[in-house]
Design an enzyme around this catalytic site. Sequence first.
Site, short mmCIF file in Angstrom:
data_model
loop_
_atom_site.label_atom_id
_atom_site.label_comp_id
_atom_site.label_asym_id
_atom_site.label_seq_id
_atom_site.Cartn_x
_atom_site.Cartn_y
_atom_site.Cartn_z
N HIS A 1 0.84 -1.20 0.00
CA HIS A 1 0.00 0.00 0.00
C HIS A 1 0.87 1.25 0.00
CE1 HIS A 1 -3.50 2.51 1.43
NE2 HIS A 1 -2.49 3.25 1.89
N GLU A 2 1.82 1.32 0.94
CA GLU A 2 2.66 2.50 1.06
C GLU A 2 3.58 2.67 -0.14
OE1 GLU A 2 2.02 4.67 3.19
OE2 GLU A 2 0.63 3.43 4.37
N HIS B 1 1.92 4.93 -2.64
CA HIS B 1 2.10 6.35 -2.32
C HIS B 1 3.52 6.81 -2.63
CE1 HIS B 1 -1.80 6.65 -0.51
NE2 HIS B 1 -1.53 5.90 0.55
#
Length: 434
Positions: free
Chosen positions: A24-25, A28
Amino acid sequence: MATVMTVVGILVFLLGLLFSIAWHELGHLSTAKLFGIRVPQYMVGFGPTIWSRRKGETEYGLKAVPLGGYIRMIGMFPPGADGRITQRSTSPWRTMIEDAREASYEEVKEGDETRLFYTRKPWKRMIVMFAGPFMNLILSFGLFLTVMMGFGVPMSVPTIGTVSECVVKAGQPTDDCPADAPVAPAFQAGLKPGDTVVSFDGDRITTYEQLQGDIRKSAGKTVELVVERGGQRLTLTPTIAVNDVQKYDGDGVPVKGETVRAGFLGFTPTSGVVQLGFGQSVDRMYDMAESGVKSLAALPGKIPGLWHSVVDGAPRETDSPIGMVGAARVSGEVFALDIPGSQRVAYFVNLLAGINLSLFLFNMLPLLPLDGGHIAGAAWESVRRRFALLFRRPDPGPFDVARLMPLAYVVASVFIGFTLLVLVADLVNPVKIS
């Protein structure tokens, strides 16, 4: 041995969860760097740092509590209305706003003026914030495909398991027929356990759901039922009875305690592991996503049930929310089941896929401090600027998301309270699998 496998299941789940968070990170991080935003930190977990290493301008690390993660981007919020980063007052709300603004500038260095998050165009900021949940969606899609097309999914198949001797309403036992109960059409027509239904009234049967739908629509009608028995095909001619049968909702889930008048043949199907095609898998995932959205909307209504399960020891419902502790516990139970290893792996992969789908849906809520809240803020800024351009008004400038921080604290408090309630319920009254 069961205890060892339970521990293995929990550890494997924690590794899968850590990977999901890191994945997920990474969404980003990669898009932020793509758009030239400086990212001082990339962390998996919260709390004390266990391990970290700096590469280039970013510190990569692992923290003690594996219940989330973050990347730190400089300049998340624009300066205040007076053009300053800090603006103090006696208002606690203003203090929250300015503390958040100041924290986003802590690691700004000389030359970073053009690398601040808020200076990027709204569409770029939306991509950066959407990329994290989108990575969870991609992972969920890949894992679900692996299970459905590779391992297969347990489901009812159009093969006869047991045959009822009489017509009884849904929920009533079929092994002891009342004296006045009519003979079940399946029994009367000579249907036997092990028969596989090939066609129903000319309709070629491929799934049990298809057969069930055809039966329910044929109340009172005499049909041709072609079955395969011992390598041979036989044609039976049952007359479908009218009966009170189990009611299902639009997602095919049984509605507890409710029946409907429909056609009844009188048998129970067997279950098998069926590998799905790509199209079937996509359709099934769409249904699961739709169900996930409905479940997310229904979360507030689940709070009383969770409360009673903790305080009164009331049984947990099958659709009761579970947290990461509960999911880890389920993973441990799966690994301890007396089933083939491939099925254990399939159950675990399916669980991890469901968690990633939930992370995507949850993070897309348009509320701060979730990713969806930042996306909504950037979208609103874009709308404001377009309207200003259309009506030839001065550019309103970046939307100050920091002004919403008091609301973000309220939302975060609600989420924390709900998480703690689920955690306690998972510890004292866990959801168990059979």
